[in-house]
Design a protein around this motif. Structure first.
Motif, PDB file in Angstrom:
ATOM      1  N   CYS A  80      -1.614  -8.303  -0.458  1.00  0.00           N
ATOM      2  CA  CYS A  80      -0.915  -7.024  -0.344  1.00  0.00           C
ATOM      3  C   CYS A  80       0.287  -7.163   0.597  1.00  0.00           C
ATOM      4  CB  CYS A  80      -1.903  -5.949   0.115  1.00  0.00           C
ATOM      5  SG  CYS A  80      -1.341  -4.253  -0.103  1.00  0.00           S
ATOM      6  N   THR A  81       0.420  -6.253   1.574  1.00  0.00           N
ATOM      7  CA  THR A  81       1.582  -6.285   2.457  1.00  0.00           C
ATOM      8  C   THR A  81       1.478  -7.354   3.529  1.00  0.00           C
ATOM      9  OG1 THR A  81       0.589  -4.498   3.764  1.00  0.00           O
ATOM     10  CG2 THR A  81       2.208  -3.874   2.088  1.00  0.00           C
ATOM     11  N   HIS A 124       2.547  -5.345  -2.721  1.00  0.00           N
ATOM     12  CA  HIS A 124       2.153  -4.106  -3.395  1.00  0.00           C
ATOM     13  C   HIS A 124       3.386  -3.398  -3.947  1.00  0.00           C
ATOM     14  CE1 HIS A 124       0.375  -0.175  -4.140  1.00  0.00           C
ATOM     15  NE2 HIS A 124      -0.814  -0.724  -3.945  1.00  0.00           N
ATOM     16  N   TRP A 125       3.254  -2.859  -5.146  1.00  0.00           N
ATOM     17  CA  TRP A 125       4.422  -2.256  -5.799  1.00  0.00           C
ATOM     18  C   TRP A 125       5.017  -1.115  -4.991  1.00  0.00           C
ATOM     19  CZ3 TRP A 125       3.948   2.894  -7.099  1.00  0.00           C
ATOM     20  CH2 TRP A 125       2.650   3.404  -7.269  1.00  0.00           C
ATOM     21  N   LYS A 126       4.194  -0.411  -4.214  1.00  0.00           N
ATOM     22  CA  LYS A 126       4.726   0.689  -3.398  1.00  0.00           C
ATOM     23  C   LYS A 126       5.662   0.180  -2.298  1.00  0.00           C
ATOM     24  CE  LYS A 126       1.066   4.167  -3.950  1.00  0.00           C
ATOM     25  NZ  LYS A 126       0.056   4.996  -3.220  1.00  0.00           N
ATOM     26  N   SER A 127       5.480  -1.054  -1.886  1.00  0.00           N
ATOM     27  CA  SER A 127       6.275  -1.617  -0.792  1.00  0.00           C
ATOM     28  C   SER A 127       7.368  -2.541  -1.280  1.00  0.00           C
ATOM     29  CB  SER A 127       5.361  -2.377   0.180  1.00  0.00           C
ATOM     30  OG  SER A 127       4.377  -1.529   0.734  1.00  0.00           O
ATOM     31  N   GLN A 136       1.030  -5.639 -12.214  1.00  0.00           N
ATOM     32  CA  GLN A 136       0.941  -4.396 -11.468  1.00  0.00           C
ATOM     33  C   GLN A 136       1.416  -3.191 -12.258  1.00  0.00           C
ATOM     34  OE1 GLN A 136       1.668  -4.235  -7.157  1.00  0.00           O
ATOM     35  NE2 GLN A 136       2.762  -6.175  -7.421  1.00  0.00           N
ATOM     36  N   ILE A 169       0.794   1.436 -12.023  1.00  0.00           N
ATOM     37  CA  ILE A 169       1.773   2.376 -11.493  1.00  0.00           C
ATOM     38  C   ILE A 169       1.617   3.710 -12.197  1.00  0.00           C
ATOM     39  CG2 ILE A 169       4.245   2.829 -11.216  1.00  0.00           C
ATOM     40  CD1 ILE A 169       4.680  -0.192 -11.192  1.00  0.00           C
TER      41      ILE A 169
END
Length: 353
Positions: A129-130, A149-152, A220, A224
């Motif tokens: 992850c991050t 992670h796709w959010k980051s 990923q 989403i």
């Protein structure tokens, strides 16, 4: 998916591979636990001189030993300091909730940078992850392919433009540096490293013992959130997928799969991609490759018979798909994961076209 690696030759008398997990305040217990669970479940396979012996020794370390806060309502007591990194064969950095994503080169915590400086050159380094932010801040990902992670992803790309970020995959393998996406993708990454170290049979046993798939299709993108109307989510393609797995040797058609869910081909194809992240044809080919791998590992069937049982029809078709998916021929795969003694005679192998 990365090319299928050849497992490293293993000396039965060699000590277990040492994995050091570097944690920080805010560490996610799931990510810490999955590393211990998966690597801890890897043992030498039956028939090996050291059958049943643990193949990895996993330790948790921190920039300073002591109590480390988690993102849950309990801490973890870490007994090892950064000296464990200097002894590790693999260093793995999980994510942390809190000020864990360094904004400057070298990291926001000088103790963290000092700890990573202890890692020996050539040591395999990985992140979940991050945790990729930590590796990138230390300069370990410059010019390398990586994910997070796709959010980051947008923030990562802005902070570390020299990293070749791929936000669509579950994990990346750039030789001695590996990264994964969210928490569950850490499972995919650990299984990949086990497969890379000790072969498919060991990795598959770990997957079975922890009740997870040995490989997940797609990336990923399938996770989403999208503005899909709720009624669209009621129907599923799961039954068709389960049925297909029981009939891989047949020449399955998209219409046949769609009819099992009482859907049109167009609706089935769209729903399938939403749920799995890849097209039905790509998924079906991947499952057939997995079936062929299993047969090559566990049986002495000739390659043409393996091709037929996996649904590829001919040995030539199987070779084409295995080279595209894994980068090796069926014969080379069997030699790698079962050993030369398991190879059929030349008369049993269809010569390449």
């Amino acid at each position: 998916m990365p090319r299928e690696p050849r497992p490293r030759p293993r000396n039965a008398d060699a000590p277990p591979h040492r994995v050091a997990v570097l944690v920080r305040d805010g560490v996610l217990p799931l990510e810490l636990g999955l590393v211990h669970q998966l690597f801890g479940a890897a043992v030498a396979p039956p028939g090996a001189p050291d059958a049943g012996r643990r193949l990895y020794a996993v330790v948790t370390c921190a920039p300073a030993p002591g109590e480390v806060r988690t993102d849950a309502d309990f801490p973890v007591l870490v007994r090892h300091g950064p000296e464990a990194l200097a002894e590790a064969d693999t260093v793995l950095v999980p994510a942390s909730h809190g000020p864990d994503e360094p904004d400057v080169r070298g990291g926001s915590d000088p103790r963290l940078a000092a700890a990573l400086a202890r890692v020996r050159p050539g040591t395999r380094t990985a992140s979940i992850c991050t945790g990729a932010f930590v590796l990138a801040a230390a300069g370990l990902l410059d010019g390398r392919r990586a994910t997070t992670h796709w959010k980051s992803a947008a923030r990562f790309r802005a902070l570390f433009p020299d990293v070749r970020l791929d936000p669509d995959v579950l994990y990346t393998d750039d030789g001695d540096v590996l990264t994964s996406a969210g928490e569950a993708a850490g499972i995919d990454l650990c299984l990949h490293m086990i497969r890379r170290d000790h072969g498919a049979a060991v990795a598959n046993d770990v997957a079975r013992s922890t009740v997870v798939p040995p490989h997940r299709d797609g990336g990923q993108a399938q996770f989403i959130a999208r503005p899909v109307p709720e009624p669209e989510r009621r129907a599923s393609t799961g039954a068709a997928r389960a049925w297909a797995l029981e009939h891989l040797e047949r020449p399955l058609t998209l219409r046949e799969l769609a009819e099992r869910e009482a859907m049109s081909v167009r609706t089935f194809t769209r729903r399938f991609h939403e749920e799995v992240g890849v097209t039905p044809l790509r998924w079906l080919n991947r499952q057939r490759v997995e079936r062929a791998r299993q047969l090559l590992e566990e049986t002495d069937l000739p390659v043409d018979r393996v091709a037929a049982d996996a649904g590829f029809g001919t040995g030539a078709s199987l070779r084409q798909h295995m080279r595209a998916a894994l980068g090796v021929s069926p014969r080379a795969y069997r030699a790698t994961f079962r050993g030369p003694a398991a190879l059929p005679t030349d008369a049993e192998v269809t010569p390449p076209p």
